[in-house]
Design a protein around this motif. Structure first.
Motif, short mmCIF file in Angstrom:
data_model
loop_
_atom_site.label_atom_id
_atom_site.label_comp_id
_atom_site.label_asym_id
_atom_site.label_seq_id
_atom_site.Cartn_x
_atom_site.Cartn_y
_atom_site.Cartn_z
N SER A 62 0.85 -1.18 0.00
CA SER A 62 0.00 0.00 0.00
C SER A 62 0.89 1.24 0.00
CB SER A 62 -0.91 0.01 1.22
OG SER A 62 -0.15 0.01 2.42
N ALA A 63 0.50 2.23 -0.78
CA ALA A 63 1.30 3.45 -0.90
C ALA A 63 0.50 4.64 -0.40
CB ALA A 63 1.72 3.67 -2.35
N GLY A 64 1.07 5.36 0.54
CA GLY A 64 0.40 6.53 1.06
C GLY A 64 1.20 7.80 0.83
N SER A 65 2.45 7.80 1.28
CA SER A 65 3.28 9.00 1.16
C SER A 65 3.83 9.15 -0.25
CB SER A 65 4.43 8.93 2.16
OG SER A 65 5.18 7.75 1.97
N GLY A 66 4.15 10.38 -0.61
CA GLY A 66 4.69 10.68 -1.93
C GLY A 66 6.15 11.07 -1.87
N VAL A 67 6.87 10.80 -2.95
CA VAL A 67 8.29 11.13 -3.06
C VAL A 67 8.56 11.72 -4.44
CG1 VAL A 67 10.64 10.20 -3.14
CG2 VAL A 67 9.02 9.32 -1.46
N ILE A 68 9.28 12.83 -4.47
CA ILE A 68 9.80 13.37 -5.74
C ILE A 68 11.22 12.88 -5.91
CG2 ILE A 68 10.35 15.41 -7.09
CD1 ILE A 68 8.28 16.95 -5.50
N PHE A 69 11.50 12.32 -7.07
CA PHE A 69 12.81 11.77 -7.42
C PHE A 69 13.44 12.75 -8.42
CE2 PHE A 69 15.12 7.56 -8.21
CZ PHE A 69 16.11 8.10 -9.00
N TYR A 70 14.44 13.50 -7.97
CA TYR A 70 15.12 14.46 -8.83
C TYR A 70 16.27 13.76 -9.56
CZ TYR A 70 12.53 18.19 -6.49
OH TYR A 70 11.53 19.00 -6.01
N MET A 71 16.21 13.79 -10.86
CA MET A 71 17.10 13.03 -11.75
C MET A 71 18.54 13.51 -11.68
SD MET A 71 15.95 14.83 -15.31
CE MET A 71 16.98 16.17 -16.01
N ASP A 72 19.44 12.69 -12.22
CA ASP A 72 20.80 13.12 -12.46
C ASP A 72 20.86 13.79 -13.84
OD1 ASP A 72 20.87 11.07 -14.36
OD2 ASP A 72 22.22 9.79 -13.21
N ALA A 73 22.03 14.20 -14.26
CA ALA A 73 22.16 15.03 -15.45
C ALA A 73 21.89 14.31 -16.77
CB ALA A 73 23.56 15.67 -15.50
N LEU A 109 11.71 2.22 -5.14
CA LEU A 109 11.25 3.13 -4.10
C LEU A 109 9.74 3.04 -3.93
CD1 LEU A 109 12.07 5.31 -2.10
CD2 LEU A 109 12.11 6.95 -3.99
N ALA A 110 9.02 2.93 -5.04
CA ALA A 110 7.57 2.78 -4.97
C ALA A 110 7.19 1.48 -4.28
CB ALA A 110 6.97 2.82 -6.38
N ASP A 111 7.91 0.40 -4.58
CA ASP A 111 7.60 -0.89 -3.99
C ASP A 111 7.84 -0.92 -2.49
OD1 ASP A 111 6.74 -1.96 -6.38
OD2 ASP A 111 8.66 -2.91 -6.86
N ALA A 112 8.54 0.08 -1.98
CA ALA A 112 8.73 0.21 -0.54
C ALA A 112 7.55 0.92 0.12
CB ALA A 112 10.03 0.97 -0.24
N GLY A 113 6.54 1.29 -0.69
CA GLY A 113 5.33 1.86 -0.12
C GLY A 113 5.12 3.34 -0.38
N HIS A 114 5.59 3.82 -1.52
CA HIS A 114 5.47 5.24 -1.84
C HIS A 114 4.90 5.45 -3.24
CE1 HIS A 114 7.94 5.95 1.70
NE2 HIS A 114 8.83 5.11 1.22
N ILE A 115 4.28 6.58 -3.43
CA ILE A 115 3.96 7.06 -4.78
C ILE A 115 5.11 7.97 -5.19
CG2 ILE A 115 2.37 8.42 -6.18
CD1 ILE A 115 0.14 7.59 -4.24
N VAL A 116 5.76 7.63 -6.27
CA VAL A 116 7.01 8.32 -6.66
C VAL A 116 6.80 9.07 -7.96
CG1 VAL A 116 9.45 8.01 -7.22
CG2 VAL A 116 8.36 6.52 -5.52
N LEU A 117 7.21 10.32 -7.97
CA LEU A 117 7.15 11.16 -9.17
C LEU A 117 8.56 11.42 -9.66
CD1 LEU A 117 5.33 13.02 -11.03
CD2 LEU A 117 6.06 14.89 -9.52
N LEU A 118 8.84 11.06 -10.91
CA LEU A 118 10.13 11.32 -11.54
C LEU A 118 9.92 12.29 -12.70
CD1 LEU A 118 13.13 10.88 -12.15
CD2 LEU A 118 12.53 8.70 -13.21
N PRO A 119 10.14 13.58 -12.48
CA PRO A 119 9.92 14.57 -13.56
C PRO A 119 11.18 14.78 -14.40
CG PRO A 119 10.33 15.71 -11.49
CD PRO A 119 10.42 14.23 -11.19
N ASP A 120 10.96 15.20 -15.64
CA ASP A 120 12.07 15.57 -16.52
C ASP A 120 12.38 17.04 -16.26
OD1 ASP A 120 13.87 16.12 -18.50
OD2 ASP A 120 12.55 15.63 -20.18
N LEU A 121 13.47 17.30 -15.58
CA LEU A 121 13.83 18.68 -15.23
C LEU A 121 14.28 19.48 -16.44
CD1 LEU A 121 15.77 18.10 -11.89
CD2 LEU A 121 13.31 18.35 -12.26
N PHE A 122 14.63 18.81 -17.53
CA PHE A 122 15.10 19.48 -18.75
C PHE A 122 13.98 19.68 -19.77
CE2 PHE A 122 19.62 17.54 -18.12
CZ PHE A 122 19.94 18.54 -17.21
#
Length: 243
Positions: free
Chosen positions: A26-37, A51-64
């Motif tokens: 079950s996923a409750g908390s959220g995490v932003i994943f800031y990419m490398d270059a 990271l999601a499988d550890a119980g989080h909703i994870v967002l990986l945005p394209d910073l570029f």
């Protein structure tokens, strides 16, 4: 489970991916994943899913995203002069302030995806500084911030994250590569002083023998033992701070 989305920001539409548990957690908390270059790619998707499988909703945005389509690159891209120049152009053209502003939309996207409560943030390489900057910019929305082999966390630059330490309410973990010209010992000491003076609950840990990029599977310097140690520290931070 990966879902591609678009996020409206003040400067346009940022492509991003949302990850939810594949293992029935079950996923409750959220995490932003800031990419490398090198940008979003298979190796970062693998990390975000773990990271999601550890119980989080994870967002990986394209910073570029402001540069449109590029790459794809991988961990070896810096060894190619043309790829390196393209990456550095995008890096120089995506300021800390831009990502700081974008992070409000990223946090809103996490909430829209179903994340509850304060978020966590984690960044690698260029993303490390952006994770700490986001924690300072949105102290009531971010409860935990981690940086791994983050560069220039306490530089002479005006936008160096250490200057914002007094604004951070989150718990902070910094995993520093033992061999990393972008975060030398003098910067580590400066960051430690800023965090301590600012009253931030923090740990700065030196991964002796590890090189910049050791946590990311497609980097030539990837170290499995060191990467697993990083996972233990990261998951423990989020388990405690986002509970």
């Amino acid at each position: 489970m990966k879902q591609d989305i678009d996020i409206k920001t003040a400067d346009g539409m940022a492509k991003a991916a949302v990850f939810r548990p594949d293992n029935g957690a079950s996923a409750g908390s959220g995490v932003i994943f800031y990419m490398d270059a090198m940008g979003p790619r298979a190796s970062l998707y693998e990390m975000a899913q773990r990271l999601a499988d550890a119980g989080h909703i994870v967002l990986l945005p394209d910073l570029f995203y402001r540069f449109g389509a590029y790459g794809p690159f991988d961990g070896s891209a810096f060894g190619n002069p043309a790829s390196r120049e393209t990456i550095m152009t995008m890096l120089r053209g995506t300021t800390q302030q831009m990502t700081r502003n974008d992070s409000a939309a990223f946090l809103d996207a996490l909430s829209a995806a179903g994340a509850k409560g304060p978020a966590g943030v984690v960044g690698y390489c260029m993303g490390g500084a952006r994770a700490l900057t986001a924690a300072a910019a949105y102290p009531d929305r971010i409860a935990a911030a981690a940086s791994f082999h983050g560069g220039n966390l306490a530089s002479e630059a005006e936008d160096s994250p250490h200057r914002l330490a007094a604004d951070i309410k989150a718990r902070v973990y910094v995993g520093a590569a033992g061999i990393d010209n972008s975060f030398p010992p003098e910067q580590s000491a400066r960051l430690a002083e800023a965090l301590r003076t600012g009253g931030v609950d923090h740990i700065i840990e030196n991964y002796v023998g590890m090189s910049h990029g050791w946590t990311v599977p497609d980097h030539g310097v990837y170290d499995e033992t060191g990467a697993e140690r990083h996972w233990k520290r990261l998951l423990n931070l989020f388990d405690e701070a986002l509970a």
